[in-house]
Design a protein around this motif. Structure first.
Motif, PDB file in Angstrom:
ATOM      1  N   LEU A 134      13.453  -5.148 -10.458  1.00 42.98           N
ATOM      2  CA  LEU A 134      12.959  -4.761  -9.118  1.00 42.98           C
ATOM      3  C   LEU A 134      11.481  -4.376  -9.134  1.00 42.98           C
ATOM      4  O   LEU A 134      10.701  -4.909  -8.343  1.00 42.98           O
ATOM      5  N   PRO A 135      11.033  -3.456 -10.018  1.00 44.51           N
ATOM      6  CA  PRO A 135       9.597  -3.123 -10.010  1.00 44.51           C
ATOM      7  C   PRO A 135       8.697  -4.298 -10.386  1.00 44.51           C
ATOM      8  O   PRO A 135       7.590  -4.427  -9.845  1.00 44.51           O
ATOM      9  N   ILE A 136       9.163  -5.185 -11.269  1.00 47.12           N
ATOM     10  CA  ILE A 136       8.342  -6.354 -11.641  1.00 47.12           C
ATOM     11  C   ILE A 136       8.196  -7.292 -10.445  1.00 47.12           C
ATOM     12  O   ILE A 136       7.098  -7.778 -10.148  1.00 47.12           O
ATOM     13  N   GLU A 137       9.310  -7.536  -9.728  1.00 49.52           N
ATOM     14  CA  GLU A 137       9.226  -8.381  -8.527  1.00 49.52           C
ATOM     15  C   GLU A 137       8.313  -7.741  -7.473  1.00 49.52           C
ATOM     16  O   GLU A 137       7.543  -8.445  -6.803  1.00 49.52           O
ATOM     17  N   ASP A 176       1.101   1.389  -6.318  1.00 53.25           N
ATOM     18  CA  ASP A 176       1.795   2.590  -6.799  1.00 53.25           C
ATOM     19  C   ASP A 176       3.267   2.237  -6.960  1.00 53.25           C
ATOM     20  O   ASP A 176       4.075   2.424  -6.051  1.00 53.25           O
ATOM     21  N   ILE A 177       3.598   1.672  -8.136  1.00 53.71           N
ATOM     22  CA  ILE A 177       4.962   1.203  -8.403  1.00 53.71           C
ATOM     23  C   ILE A 177       5.520   1.975  -9.589  1.00 53.71           C
ATOM     24  O   ILE A 177       4.932   1.969 -10.679  1.00 53.71           O
ATOM     25  N   MET A 178       6.653   2.653  -9.370  1.00 52.97           N
ATOM     26  CA  MET A 178       7.256   3.514 -10.394  1.00 52.97           C
ATOM     27  C   MET A 178       8.604   2.949 -10.829  1.00 52.97           C
ATOM     28  O   MET A 178       9.410   2.537  -9.995  1.00 52.97           O
ATOM     29  N   ALA A 179       8.842   2.970 -12.137  1.00 56.41           N
ATOM     30  CA  ALA A 179      10.093   2.471 -12.708  1.00 56.41           C
ATOM     31  C   ALA A 179      10.610   3.506 -13.698  1.00 56.41           C
ATOM     32  O   ALA A 179      10.034   3.690 -14.771  1.00 56.41           O
ATOM     33  N   ASP A 219       0.822  -1.210   0.000  1.00 52.89           N
ATOM     34  CA  ASP A 219       0.000   0.000   0.000  1.00 52.89           C
ATOM     35  C   ASP A 219       0.863   1.271   0.000  1.00 52.89           C
ATOM     36  O   ASP A 219       0.338   2.387   0.079  1.00 52.89           O
ATOM     37  N   MET A 220       2.191   1.121  -0.098  1.00 57.35           N
ATOM     38  CA  MET A 220       3.111   2.265  -0.091  1.00 57.35           C
ATOM     39  C   MET A 220       3.663   2.506  -1.498  1.00 57.35           C
ATOM     40  O   MET A 220       3.792   1.561  -2.281  1.00 57.35           O
ATOM     41  N   PRO A 221       4.030   3.757  -1.834  1.00 59.32           N
ATOM     42  CA  PRO A 221       4.700   4.000  -3.112  1.00 59.32           C
ATOM     43  C   PRO A 221       6.042   3.266  -3.171  1.00 59.32           C
ATOM     44  O   PRO A 221       6.762   3.185  -2.171  1.00 59.32           O
ATOM     45  N   PHE A 222       6.367   2.738  -4.349  1.00 60.15           N
ATOM     46  CA  PHE A 222       7.631   2.026  -4.576  1.00 60.15           C
ATOM     47  C   PHE A 222       8.289   2.647  -5.803  1.00 60.15           C
ATOM     48  O   PHE A 222       7.640   2.838  -6.830  1.00 60.15           O
ATOM     49  N   LEU A 223       9.581   2.927  -5.701  1.00 62.75           N
ATOM     50  CA  LEU A 223      10.298   3.541  -6.830  1.00 62.75           C
ATOM     51  C   LEU A 223      11.649   2.886  -7.039  1.00 62.75           C
ATOM     52  O   LEU A 223      12.421   2.709  -6.093  1.00 62.75           O
TER      53      LEU A 223
END
Length: 376
Positions: free
Chosen positions: A204-207, A254-257, A191-195
């Motif tokens: 990393l973002p795919i995992e 919320d996953i940013m790459a 539930d947290m943003p990931f960058l």
């Protein structure tokens, strides 16, 4: 259903994470250097191959004993229950390893252990001629350490880091199971943003997206044991169907790459599409120095370039300085960077909260961790 002694093998430094994954799946574990022992049926073998994000392989421990002479190695290997595991036409190559042991010649260890298995199967199947070895693969290994022998059978096939989604690669890609371990070592929740501001081929973002969606990492591939003669195909399908039901495709993520190289962003998108996660990740071509956000309580995880060669060193140092300028002010965010450059803190401009030694392949690296203060 017969219960086996099993081991999940792992890269140095992440055995504890594999152990935690196994405990989360309901298994009792014993964590050792480079491996985690547990017990289970063949259904558990398929389940752990399918679900473990950070392990390399799942192996059946056929037997273990001490051996100080080659006669002893032969007789004790022959005494193991090979007839329960290997059909008459099984292809069973034998690998070998030996450390700090009287039986130190690895070619001899392999040859004698193999002869012992051949002898047992020839007796059992009443074969006077050579065994055909024309059937499915049962990869065996005899490992000796301080005269203690462990004989195993690999159930995985290609290493578990080969998820099957990486159709396009960039330079020096991070292995998928190492990427999963890096994320598990953070305080990130879905539930947290990931960058990942330097996403490269997008591992990393795919995992992270697979974790957020609770998708089994092995869903896109098969395993050596699924071809074995004595395993019912319907059992494998049952375990896979159960895994499918656990996936959550409705959760907001919320996953940013981001990456400065537009070609790498295209590569990452291709891989995300192969994993079925293209629309769960926000891809953008962007330099680190240009990143801005109003979001709070996020997590940055990245594997920046290391600058191993002298001509790269200056540009890498500048990149580390840019990382510091951009991310130091984001005090509610936690930041995690994997690099072999021990001067990272100096250029980033801040002392780490914690540093952890890890091996990226054979390269010693450090995981530099800066923990944020959450805004409630």
């Amino acid at each position: 259903m017969k219960k086996f002694n099993l081991m999940a093998t792992a890269a140095a430094g992440i055995e504890g994470i594999v152990g935690q994954e196994l405990r989360d799946l309901g298994y009792e574990t014993n964590v050792e250097n480079g491996r985690v022992r547990f017990g289970g049926t063949i259904e558990d073998v398929i389940k752990t191959n399918l679900w473990l994000r950070t392990a390399d392989r799942i192996k059946i421990i056929v037997g273990e004993f001490n051996a100080y002479t080659f006669d002893e190695l032969f007789e004790k290997t022959k005494a193991l229950p090979w007839e329960e595991l290997l059909p008459m036409d099984a292809a069973f190559p034998m690998n070998g390893r030996s450390h700090n042991s009287k039986l130190h010649s690895v070619p001899d260890v392999q040859s004698i252990a193999k002869k012992a298995v051949v002898s047992k199967l020839s007796d059992f199947y009443h074969r006077r001629t050579r065994l055909p070895e024309s059937g499915n693969l049962y990869q065996l290994e005899t490992m000796i350490n301080k005269d203690h022998v462990i004989v195993t059978m690999d159930t995985t096939g290609e290493s578990l880091f080969k998820r099957g989604y990486r159709v396009a690669k960039g330079p020096a890609p991070l292995k998928e199971n190492m990427a999963a371990a890096l994320i598990m070592l953070t305080n990130w929740y879905p539930d947290m943003p990931f960058l990942d501001p330097m996403c490269g081929s997008g591992t990393l973002p795919i995992e992270a997206a697979m974790m957020a969606r609770n998708i089994a990492p092995g869903f896109n591939r098969d395993f050596a044991c699924e071809k074995w003669d004595w395993i019912d195909e319907s059992l494998s399908q049952k375990v896979r169907d159960e895994a499918d039901l656990k996936a959550d495709y409705d959760k907001e993520v919320d996953i940013m790459a981001y990456d400065v190289d537009g070609n790498m962003v295209d590569v990452a998108k291709l891989n995300a599409q192969e994993a079925g996660l293209l629309h769960d990740i926000q891809f953008k071509q962007l330099a680190v120095k240009d990143f801005k956000t109003d979001k709070i309580n996020g997590v940055v995880v990245s594997n920046p370039p290391y600058g191993e060669r002298l001509d790269d060193k200056r540009s890498v140092e500048k990149l580390y300085k840019d990382l510091g300028k951009v991310f130091r002010p984001l005090t509610s965010w936690s930041k995690y960077f994997l690099t072999s450059d021990l001067e990272f803190e100096k250029f980033y401009g801040q002392k780490v909260t914690k540093k952890r030694k890890l091996y990226n392949g054979y390269l010693r690296t450090d995981y530099f961790q800066y923990w944020g203060k959450k805004i409630r």
